[in-house]
Structures are given as structure tokens and as C-alpha cells.
Scaffold this active site. Structure first.
Site, mmCIF file in Angstrom:
data_model
loop_
_atom_site.group_PDB
_atom_site.id
_atom_site.type_symbol
_atom_site.label_atom_id
_atom_site.label_comp_id
_atom_site.label_asym_id
_atom_site.label_seq_id
_atom_site.Cartn_x
_atom_site.Cartn_y
_atom_site.Cartn_z
ATOM 1 N N CYS A 48 0.843 -1.214 0.000
ATOM 2 C CA CYS A 48 0.000 0.000 0.000
ATOM 3 C C CYS A 48 0.870 1.252 0.000
ATOM 4 O O CYS A 48 1.770 1.390 0.828
ATOM 5 C CB CYS A 48 -0.906 -0.015 1.236
ATOM 6 S SG CYS A 48 -1.682 1.580 1.552
ATOM 7 N N CYS A 51 0.552 3.298 3.533
ATOM 8 C CA CYS A 51 0.946 2.753 4.835
ATOM 9 C C CYS A 51 2.292 3.347 5.289
ATOM 10 O O CYS A 51 3.141 3.710 4.463
ATOM 11 C CB CYS A 51 1.057 1.226 4.760
ATOM 12 S SG CYS A 51 -0.519 0.373 4.982
ATOM 13 N N ASN A 73 0.022 15.482 -3.176
ATOM 14 C CA ASN A 73 -0.389 14.430 -4.116
ATOM 15 C C ASN A 73 0.661 14.297 -5.224
ATOM 16 O O ASN A 73 1.027 15.288 -5.868
ATOM 17 C CB ASN A 73 -1.754 14.800 -4.713
ATOM 18 C CG ASN A 73 -2.425 13.623 -5.381
ATOM 19 O OD1 ASN A 73 -1.787 12.879 -6.122
ATOM 20 N ND2 ASN A 73 -3.708 13.461 -5.125
ATOM 21 N N HIS A 111 -4.120 0.296 8.035
ATOM 22 C CA HIS A 111 -4.655 0.052 6.701
ATOM 23 C C HIS A 111 -6.088 -0.496 6.746
ATOM 24 O O HIS A 111 -6.855 -0.351 5.810
ATOM 25 C CB HIS A 111 -3.730 -0.952 6.000
ATOM 26 C CG HIS A 111 -4.073 -1.223 4.568
ATOM 27 N ND1 HIS A 111 -3.760 -0.345 3.555
ATOM 28 C CD2 HIS A 111 -4.719 -2.275 3.988
ATOM 29 C CE1 HIS A 111 -4.187 -0.855 2.397
ATOM 30 N NE2 HIS A 111 -4.776 -2.015 2.640
ATOM 31 N N ASN A 151 -13.314 10.349 -0.541
ATOM 32 C CA ASN A 151 -13.947 9.476 -1.504
ATOM 33 C C ASN A 151 -13.750 8.070 -0.978
ATOM 34 O O ASN A 151 -12.617 7.603 -0.917
ATOM 35 C CB ASN A 151 -13.195 9.650 -2.834
ATOM 36 C CG ASN A 151 -14.101 9.542 -4.006
ATOM 37 O OD1 ASN A 151 -15.310 9.689 -3.877
ATOM 38 N ND2 ASN A 151 -13.522 9.289 -5.157
ATOM 39 N N CYS A 158 -12.554 5.027 -5.556
ATOM 40 C CA CYS A 158 -11.419 5.184 -4.653
ATOM 41 C C CYS A 158 -10.385 4.097 -4.977
ATOM 42 O O CYS A 158 -10.723 2.923 -5.069
ATOM 43 C CB CYS A 158 -11.904 5.071 -3.209
ATOM 44 S SG CYS A 158 -10.603 5.328 -2.028
ATOM 45 N N SER A 159 -9.149 4.518 -5.125
ATOM 46 C CA SER A 159 -8.139 3.596 -5.639
ATOM 47 C C SER A 159 -7.487 2.759 -4.548
ATOM 48 O O SER A 159 -6.773 1.809 -4.845
ATOM 49 C CB SER A 159 -7.066 4.396 -6.392
ATOM 50 O OG SER A 159 -6.399 5.267 -5.491
ATOM 51 N N HIS A 162 -6.956 2.092 2.105
ATOM 52 C CA HIS A 162 -6.342 2.728 3.275
ATOM 53 C C HIS A 162 -7.125 4.015 3.572
ATOM 54 O O HIS A 162 -7.353 4.825 2.664
ATOM 55 C CB HIS A 162 -4.865 3.044 2.991
ATOM 56 C CG HIS A 162 -4.101 3.427 4.211
ATOM 57 N ND1 HIS A 162 -3.137 2.616 4.770
ATOM 58 C CD2 HIS A 162 -4.196 4.504 5.013
ATOM 59 C CE1 HIS A 162 -2.656 3.208 5.854
ATOM 60 N NE2 HIS A 162 -3.294 4.353 6.021
ATOM 61 N N HIS A 164 -8.270 7.441 3.840
ATOM 62 C CA HIS A 164 -7.629 8.698 3.432
ATOM 63 C C HIS A 164 -8.634 9.646 2.794
ATOM 64 O O HIS A 164 -9.726 9.239 2.405
ATOM 65 C CB HIS A 164 -6.498 8.422 2.431
ATOM 66 C CG HIS A 164 -6.984 7.969 1.086
ATOM 67 N ND1 HIS A 164 -7.374 6.679 0.832
ATOM 68 C CD2 HIS A 164 -7.147 8.641 -0.082
ATOM 69 C CE1 HIS A 164 -7.762 6.570 -0.431
ATOM 70 N NE2 HIS A 164 -7.645 7.751 -1.013
ATOM 71 N N GLN A 166 -8.701 13.724 0.559
ATOM 72 C CA GLN A 166 -7.892 14.595 -0.292
ATOM 73 C C GLN A 166 -8.268 16.051 -0.064
ATOM 74 O O GLN A 166 -9.354 16.350 0.447
ATOM 75 C CB GLN A 166 -8.127 14.259 -1.767
ATOM 76 C CG GLN A 166 -7.638 12.877 -2.172
ATOM 77 C CD GLN A 166 -7.588 12.750 -3.694
ATOM 78 O OE1 GLN A 166 -7.070 13.629 -4.379
ATOM 79 N NE2 GLN A 166 -8.123 11.656 -4.207
HETATM 80 P P1 H2U Z 1 -8.179 8.144 -4.307
HETATM 81 O O1 H2U Z 1 -7.989 6.719 -4.022
HETATM 82 O O2 H2U Z 1 -9.311 8.740 -3.503
HETATM 83 O O3 H2U Z 1 -8.246 8.429 -5.760
HETATM 84 O O4 H2U Z 1 -6.904 8.930 -3.751
HETATM 85 C C1 H2U Z 1 -5.610 8.467 -3.826
HETATM 86 C C2 H2U Z 1 -4.750 9.630 -4.217
HETATM 87 O O5 H2U Z 1 -3.412 9.316 -3.885
HETATM 88 C C3 H2U Z 1 -4.811 9.930 -5.693
HETATM 89 O O6 H2U Z 1 -5.204 11.260 -5.905
HETATM 90 C C4 H2U Z 1 -2.568 9.794 -4.888
HETATM 91 C C5 H2U Z 1 -3.371 9.697 -6.170
HETATM 92 O O7 H2U Z 1 -2.969 10.675 -7.087
HETATM 93 N N1 H2U Z 1 -1.332 9.016 -4.891
HETATM 94 C C6 H2U Z 1 -0.136 9.615 -4.549
HETATM 95 O O8 H2U Z 1 -0.109 10.829 -4.319
HETATM 96 N N2 H2U Z 1 1.018 8.870 -4.485
HETATM 97 C C7 H2U Z 1 1.071 7.530 -4.761
HETATM 98 O O9 H2U Z 1 2.092 6.927 -4.625
HETATM 99 C C8 H2U Z 1 -0.146 6.841 -5.245
HETATM 100 C C9 H2U Z 1 -1.424 7.613 -5.228
#
Ligand code: H2U
Length: 335
Positions: A48, A51, A73, A111, A151, A158-159, A162, A164, A166
Site C-alpha cells: 500500500c 501505509c 499528491n 490500513h 472518496n 477510490c483507488s 487505506h 484517506h 484529499q
Molecule cells: P483516491 O484513491 O481517492 O483516488 O486517492 C488516492 C490519491 O493518492 C490519488 O489522488 C494519490 C493519487 O494521485 N497518490 C499519490 O499521491 N502517491 C502515490 O504513490 C499513489 C497515489
């Protein structure tokens, strides 16, 4: 009458309408109510990128953080410096450069947790981080609006599970808060009180859509809710921005955030997905007494953990529409 027949409801905050078709909710319940298999996420996931101690996509290493961790980000949608120019004054081809910053906020080093599974003291740290970020991002001369949001859930795109959220901060005021600003300003000018202070007072006396209250906040399903289980957390004391919160109010906000999301999880016995966020005054250096900041929750689920509402067809082409009434949704969430 309103409860049984198709009608439209007005959202005075955004100056928009929603079509409510309660009679359709009487049709047989066809969607399954399913319990999803238990979530077996580990407390720490070596793969992750959020983490503690792990390496992110850009090669940077997260610190071994204990509470909340905020970072820029790595794939920011907004950049602090852009070299493009505005494209003229054409009626058809208008574009403006937009400057901004994007931050990611890890709510917990764990996580496997989500907000409703965290204790109030830990959620209070999230609230403190939001206040801090709003303050420092908003202090940048080119930032006029700070959008804090969460989100949650794969169904919301949401990707990463964990916990989180934004923060996107930018040089313009985006459409949704701008609509709310215009409506609140109009109301403030006419009445000398915030729109939401008066709305809250009426909602509390009607007591049809209230989910719960604590000392400083009310959680309710708004009269004009679009999403089936849409909700708002509104501070009882009118204030433009979260930096106006007093200590006890920050604790109460953490409590309300936790209690609402617990109710969500319990509704369909699932980790309830949603997009949620805070709408508050812009950081343009003006006092904005018209603004009454609030927290909105837009969950997509309709009838079970696996049946979601689609905003398609009529909704895309005409107006948002809902079947179960906001009163019924509030009753279900209270139960
Ligand atoms: P979402 O899962 O809500 O999309 O948010 C994850 C965010 O984390 C996403 O905007 C950022 C993605 O750009 N991210 C990082 O900044 N660094 C990383 O190593 C992976 C994801």
C-alpha cells in the site's frame, strides 16, 4: 400528500430541483439485501502506498507516522505554477489557466480501519489536520478555495482502501461552492441570518429528517436530498469556516462524523461508500458572514450493499430524481 405523490423539491443552497417519486417505492422490493464477505484487510499492507514506511509511486518514502499523515499528491490535478495564458474573450473558446495544490491525507496508519472504526480522539486528529491545511493552503496568495473531501469505497472510484481523504486548493471558486455562496449571500442580505441557521431551526422543530444531534452539530437528511441516503452535518453555531471551530466543537465534529458513518455502515451491514466533503467560505481574504460551513455526504447505495443508484437517463438529461423520500431515508438511518 407530499409523501405519496410525485413532486419536486427545491434546494435553496444550490438553486436547483430534485424530482421525488415516492409512489414508485411501493413497488415490490426486487433488489437483494446482501451481506458482503467480511473485510480481511491487514493492519499493515506492504504493497500500500499510504501505509507508514512504504514507498510511494514517485519513489518517496512515507515516514513511520503514528496519527494523521498529509503529503503533496504525487499526481496532483492542480499545479502551483502554470505558464499558459487565457484564451481571449471569444464566446465559444474561453479557457483560463488554473493554479492550485493537491494534498492527500492519511486518516490513520492502520490500513484496515475506516472512519466509523476509528475512535473519536483519532478522528479529532483528522479534524485538526483539515483545519491546519485550510489555514496554510488558504494563506497562499493564489489560493481562493480549499476543497476538503473523502472518496470512500471502490464503487466511488477510490483507488486504495487505506483510510484517506484529499484536499484540492485552487485559484478559482469551483461551481458547487460558488452556487452555495451566491444563495447564502442573497439570504444573508435579505435576513441578516445565515440560510442554514434558519433551515436548521425549522428542521429541528419539524423533527422529520433529523438523524441525531450532539452539543454542537445536527446530522440530517436534507429536505432536498438527491442521493438516497444523502446527509449533512451542520454546525449549530453559524460560522464561515472550520478555522472558526472552538476546541469542544472540533471534538463534537469528530463525534458526529463517527456516528453518521456508523449508521451508514449499519444500514446495509457493509462498509458504506460515499463521497463526502466540506463546503465553506473561500480563502479570498473577505469575511463572508453569509457562509455557514457544512459537511455533505453523497452515498451511492440504494437498496443493499450491492445495489447502487445510477444517475443516468432522466437524471442526466433533465433533473436528479429519487424514489424513497428523504423522510423515509432518515427513518431507516435512525433505525
Ligand atoms: P483516491 O484513491 O481517492 O483516488 O486517492 C488516492 C490519491 O493518492 C490519488 O489522488 C494519490 C493519487 O494521485 N497518490 C499519490 O499521491 N502517491 C502515490 O504513490 C499513489 C497515489
Amino acid at each position: 400528500m407530499q409523501q405519496d405523490f410525485p413532486h419536486r423539491r427545491y434546494n435553496p443552497l444550490t438553486d436547483s430541483w430534485v424530482l421525488v417519486s415516492p409512489h414508485r417505492a411501493k413497488r415490490p422490493w426486487q433488489g437483494q439485501v446482501e451481506n458482503l464477505p467480511p473485510d480481511t484487510r491487514p493492519a499493515y499492507d506492504p504493497g500500500c502506498y499510504l501505509c507508514p514506511g512504504n514507498t510511494r509511486a514517485n519513489g518517496e518514502q512515507n515516514p513511520d507516522y503514528a496519527g494523521v499523515f498529509v503529503f503533496d499528491n504525487d499526481f496532483a490535478a492542480l499545479l502551483p505554477y502554470v505558464s499558459a495564458d487565457s484564451t481571449g474573450d471569444s464566446a465559444f473558446f474561453r479557457a483560463r489557466p488554473e493554479r492550485g495544490l493537491a494534498r492527500v491525507i492519511c486518516f490513520s496508519p492502520r490500513h484496515d480501519l475506516t472512519i466509523p472504526e476509528m475512535d473519536t480522539a483519532a478522528i479529532r486528529q483528522v479534524v485538526d489536520a483539515w483545519v491546519q491545511e485550510y489555514c496554510t493552503l488558504g494563506a497562499r496568495s493564489f489560493i481562493r478555495y480549499v476543497q476538503i473531501f473523502e472518496n470512500k469505497g471502490a464503487v466511488m472510484g477510490c483507488s486504495n482502501p487505506h483510510p484517506h481523504g484529499q484536499i484540492w486548493a485552487q485559484s478559482s471558486i469551483p461551481d458547487e461552492p460558488l452556487k452555495k455562496q451566491r444563495a447564502q449571500r442573497k439570504y444573508w442580505k435579505r435576513h441578516g441570518r445565515t440560510l442554514l441557521a434558519d433551515y436548521l431551526q425549522e428542521e429541528v422543530s419539524k423533527n422529520e429528517r433529523i438523524l441525531f444531534e450532539n452539543e454542537h452539530f445536527v446530522a440530517l437528511v436534507p429536505f432536498w436530498a438527491v442521493w438516497p441516503f444523502e446527509a449533512m452535518i451542520i454546525p449549530k453555531r453559524p460560522m464561515p469556516r472550520i478555522t472558526d471551530l472552538m476546541d469542544a466543537e472540533k471534538d463534537a465534529l469528530a463525534d458526529a462524523y463517527r456516528r453518521l458513518t456508523i449508521r451508514y455502515d449499519n444500514l446495509f451491514q457493509t462498509s458504506f461508500p460515499y463521497s463526502a466533503g466540506i463546503h465553506q467560505a473561500p480563502t479570498d481574504g473577505k469575511p463572508h458572514p453569509e457562509w455557514h460551513w457544512h459537511f455533505v455526504f453523497y452515498p451511492p447505495l440504494l437498496r443493499s450493499a450491492t445495489v447502487k443508484k445510477f444517475m443516468v437517463g432522466y437524471e442526466m438529461l433533465a433533473n436528479p430524481q429519487r424514489d424513497i423520500t428523504p423522510e423515509k431515508a432518515a427513518e431507516m438511518l435512525r433505525g
